[in-house]
Design an enzyme around this catalytic site. Structure first.
Site, PDB file in Angstrom:
ATOM      1  N   SER A  99     -49.608  96.769 -34.741  1.00 29.54           N
ATOM      2  CA  SER A  99     -48.612  97.682 -35.317  1.00 29.54           C
ATOM      3  C   SER A  99     -48.426  98.880 -34.405  1.00 29.54           C
ATOM      4  O   SER A  99     -49.375  99.322 -33.744  1.00 29.54           O
ATOM      5  CB  SER A  99     -49.086  98.166 -36.687  1.00 29.54           C
ATOM      6  N   TYR A 120     -56.085 102.547 -40.730  1.00 28.60           N
ATOM      7  CA  TYR A 120     -55.278 101.378 -40.355  1.00 28.60           C
ATOM      8  C   TYR A 120     -54.815 101.496 -38.899  1.00 28.60           C
ATOM      9  O   TYR A 120     -54.946 100.542 -38.115  1.00 28.60           O
ATOM     10  CB  TYR A 120     -54.090 101.301 -41.307  1.00 28.60           C
ATOM     11  N   LYS A 140     -55.765  99.014 -35.869  1.00 26.54           N
ATOM     12  CA  LYS A 140     -54.759  98.281 -35.087  1.00 26.54           C
ATOM     13  C   LYS A 140     -54.867  98.627 -33.594  1.00 26.54           C
ATOM     14  O   LYS A 140     -54.634  97.756 -32.742  1.00 26.54           O
ATOM     15  CB  LYS A 140     -53.358  98.586 -35.609  1.00 26.54           C
TER      16      LYS A 140
HETATM   17  P1  NDP Z   1     -48.398  91.783 -47.090  1.00 23.71           P
HETATM   18  O1  NDP Z   1     -49.322  92.673 -47.850  1.00 23.71           O
HETATM   19  O2  NDP Z   1     -47.039  91.523 -47.632  1.00 23.71           O
HETATM   20  O3  NDP Z   1     -49.119  90.373 -46.859  1.00 23.71           O
HETATM   21  C1  NDP Z   1     -50.475  90.330 -46.498  1.00 23.71           C
HETATM   22  C2  NDP Z   1     -50.934  88.897 -46.524  1.00 23.71           C
HETATM   23  O4  NDP Z   1     -52.337  88.862 -46.211  1.00 23.71           O
HETATM   24  C3  NDP Z   1     -50.786  88.249 -47.891  1.00 23.71           C
HETATM   25  O5  NDP Z   1     -50.533  86.871 -47.705  1.00 23.71           O
HETATM   26  C4  NDP Z   1     -52.162  88.461 -48.515  1.00 23.71           C
HETATM   27  O6  NDP Z   1     -52.361  87.519 -49.558  1.00 23.71           O
HETATM   28  C5  NDP Z   1     -53.048  88.224 -47.282  1.00 23.71           C
HETATM   29  N1  NDP Z   1     -54.374  88.816 -47.370  1.00 23.71           N
HETATM   30  C6  NDP Z   1     -54.675  90.115 -47.623  1.00 23.71           C
HETATM   31  N2  NDP Z   1     -56.008  90.277 -47.670  1.00 23.71           N
HETATM   32  C7  NDP Z   1     -56.564  89.045 -47.454  1.00 23.71           C
HETATM   33  C8  NDP Z   1     -57.887  88.556 -47.410  1.00 23.71           C
HETATM   34  N3  NDP Z   1     -58.944  89.343 -47.616  1.00 23.71           N
HETATM   35  N4  NDP Z   1     -58.107  87.240 -47.169  1.00 23.71           N
HETATM   36  C9  NDP Z   1     -57.049  86.411 -46.990  1.00 23.71           C
HETATM   37  N5  NDP Z   1     -55.764  86.816 -47.006  1.00 23.71           N
HETATM   38  C10 NDP Z   1     -55.524  88.133 -47.255  1.00 23.71           C
HETATM   39  O7  NDP Z   1     -48.345  92.394 -45.615  1.00 23.71           O
HETATM   40  P2  NDP Z   1     -47.179  92.382 -44.496  1.00 23.71           P
HETATM   41  O8  NDP Z   1     -46.512  91.068 -44.487  1.00 23.71           O
HETATM   42  O9  NDP Z   1     -46.384  93.599 -44.620  1.00 23.71           O
HETATM   43  O10 NDP Z   1     -48.061  92.541 -43.170  1.00 23.71           O
HETATM   44  C11 NDP Z   1     -48.597  91.438 -42.478  1.00 23.71           C
HETATM   45  C12 NDP Z   1     -49.179  91.923 -41.150  1.00 23.71           C
HETATM   46  O11 NDP Z   1     -48.161  92.596 -40.408  1.00 23.71           O
HETATM   47  C13 NDP Z   1     -50.326  92.922 -41.323  1.00 23.71           C
HETATM   48  O12 NDP Z   1     -51.301  92.705 -40.322  1.00 23.71           O
HETATM   49  C14 NDP Z   1     -49.645  94.252 -41.110  1.00 23.71           C
HETATM   50  O13 NDP Z   1     -50.535  95.233 -40.661  1.00 23.71           O
HETATM   51  C15 NDP Z   1     -48.627  93.877 -40.048  1.00 23.71           C
HETATM   52  N6  NDP Z   1     -47.504  94.818 -39.975  1.00 23.71           N
HETATM   53  C16 NDP Z   1     -46.585  94.856 -41.000  1.00 23.71           C
HETATM   54  C17 NDP Z   1     -45.523  95.752 -40.923  1.00 23.71           C
HETATM   55  C18 NDP Z   1     -44.464  95.814 -41.982  1.00 23.71           C
HETATM   56  O14 NDP Z   1     -43.528  96.644 -41.845  1.00 23.71           O
HETATM   57  N7  NDP Z   1     -44.532  95.000 -43.026  1.00 23.71           N
HETATM   58  C19 NDP Z   1     -45.385  96.684 -39.784  1.00 23.71           C
HETATM   59  C20 NDP Z   1     -46.394  96.549 -38.774  1.00 23.71           C
HETATM   60  C21 NDP Z   1     -47.418  95.630 -38.880  1.00 23.71           C
HETATM   61  P3  NDP Z   1     -53.407  87.792 -50.788  1.00 23.71           P
HETATM   62  O15 NDP Z   1     -53.200  89.208 -51.222  1.00 23.71           O
HETATM   63  O16 NDP Z   1     -53.049  86.758 -51.814  1.00 23.71           O
HETATM   64  O17 NDP Z   1     -54.776  87.551 -50.210  1.00 23.71           O
END
Ligand code: NDP
Length: 254
Positions: free
Chosen positions: A135, A148, A152
């Site tokens: 990120s 965070y 990252k």
């Molecule tokens: P979401 O919160 O929408 O999705 C996160 C995903 O990770 C879900 O599928 C969640 O499912 C899963 N997850 C979370 N914790 C665990 C765990 N302990 N074990 C297994 N699975 C897990 O996040 P985003 O889609 O927004 O972000 C995805 C990635 O992109 C992250 O690394 C984030 O830092 C990065 N990012 C996102 C940005 C954005 O604008 N959205 C910007 C910059 C980076 P569940 O909760 O069911 O486990």
């Protein structure tokens, strides 16, 4: 197709950015496994093909080993690991103790390290690759998500070291994301007007779509990036316009 028959694991591929990545790999011909604690609301599918969902809480190393054993049993190989699971609540530093902030570091740095280590032998056998989902929070101050941002930043550096240690068999790269429009964008930016207003602060005029992140991840995992390792690819729509330019009383026209 670009990744025909290759096996890809996308951590956290059930929604948001991860689901966009999973769809792009499906379009490129790969077999895709998405894992998360809870199943997706609807199957993650594209180009008439569907990702396999495997439940796992990846903070638990035993659950990671179990997940990869299930991938072995189903596909017998692993070509690409996309370390996407991650994220953070908004919490100022003074609003949590160190242990609370450390949980954010655990999710965003220790977890991708754990999954990568568990997958290494399989990736080496397949001459595969790792794509870390980083990120811009890791490259600039991140008030409200300091742990965070630190995690990252560490993740991108981990990827560079991993790329050296695991060469030449395994390539390791980081996608450094700007803002992406997901189901949860309203939690960060407010309603549709808020999301649009935030989008206008980006040079390209909008947030990224999850599938656009997926296309960049497919590129890094594909033979087209065969000489790309230890790299960080910015996918941030041009980034942030320097704030001082708006405050200055000269050169206002650009
Ligand atoms: P979401 O919160 O929408 O999705 C996160 C995903 O990770 C879900 O599928 C969640 O499912 C899963 N997850 C979370 N914790 C665990 C765990 N302990 N074990 C297994 N699975 C897990 O996040 P985003 O889609 O927004 O972000 C995805 C990635 O992109 C992250 O690394 C984030 O830092 C990065 N990012 C996102 C940005 C954005 O604008 N959205 C910007 C910059 C980076 P569940 O909760 O069911 O486990």
């Amino acid at each position: 197709m670009e990744l025909d028959g290759r096996v890809t694991v996308v951590t956290g591929g059930t929604r948001g950015v991860g689901a966009g990545i999973a769809r792009a790999f499906l379009r490129a011909g790969a077999h895709v496994v998405v894992c998360a604690r809870r199943p997706p609301d609807e199957p993650v599918a594209a180009a008439g093909r569907t990702a396999v969902f495997e439940p796992a809480d990846l903070r638990d190393p035993a659950a990671v080993d179990d997940l990869l054993a299930r991938v072995d049993a189903r596909f017998g190989r692993l070509d690409v690991l996309v370390n996407n699971a991650g994220g953070s609540p908004y919490r100022l530093l003074g609003e949590g103790d160190a242990a609370r902030h450390a949980r954010v570091v655990e999710l965003n740095l220790t977890l991708p390290l754990t999954v990568s280590l568990a997958a290494h032998a399989r990736l080496r056998a397949a001459h595969g690759s790792v794509v870390m989902i980083g990120s811009v929070s890791g490259t600039r101050p991140s008030p409200g998500t300091a742990a965070y941002g630190a995690a990252k930043a560490g993740l991108a550096n981990l990827a560079r070291s991993m790329a050296v240690e695991w060469a030449p068999e395994v390539r390791v790269n980081t996608l450094v994301l700007g803002m992406v429009r997901t189901e949860l964008s309203h939690l960060h930016y407010g309603d549709a007007d808020g999301v649009a207003a935030v989008g206008r602060t980006v040079p390209l005029g909008r947030l990224a779509e999850p599938d656009e992140i997926g296309e960049a991840a497919v590129f890094l995992a594909s033979g087209r990036a065969g000489y790309v390792s230890g790299a960080s690819l910015l996918v941030h729509g041009g980034g942030e316009r320097p704030a001082f330019l708006d405050a200055a009383t000269v050169n206002k026209e650009s």
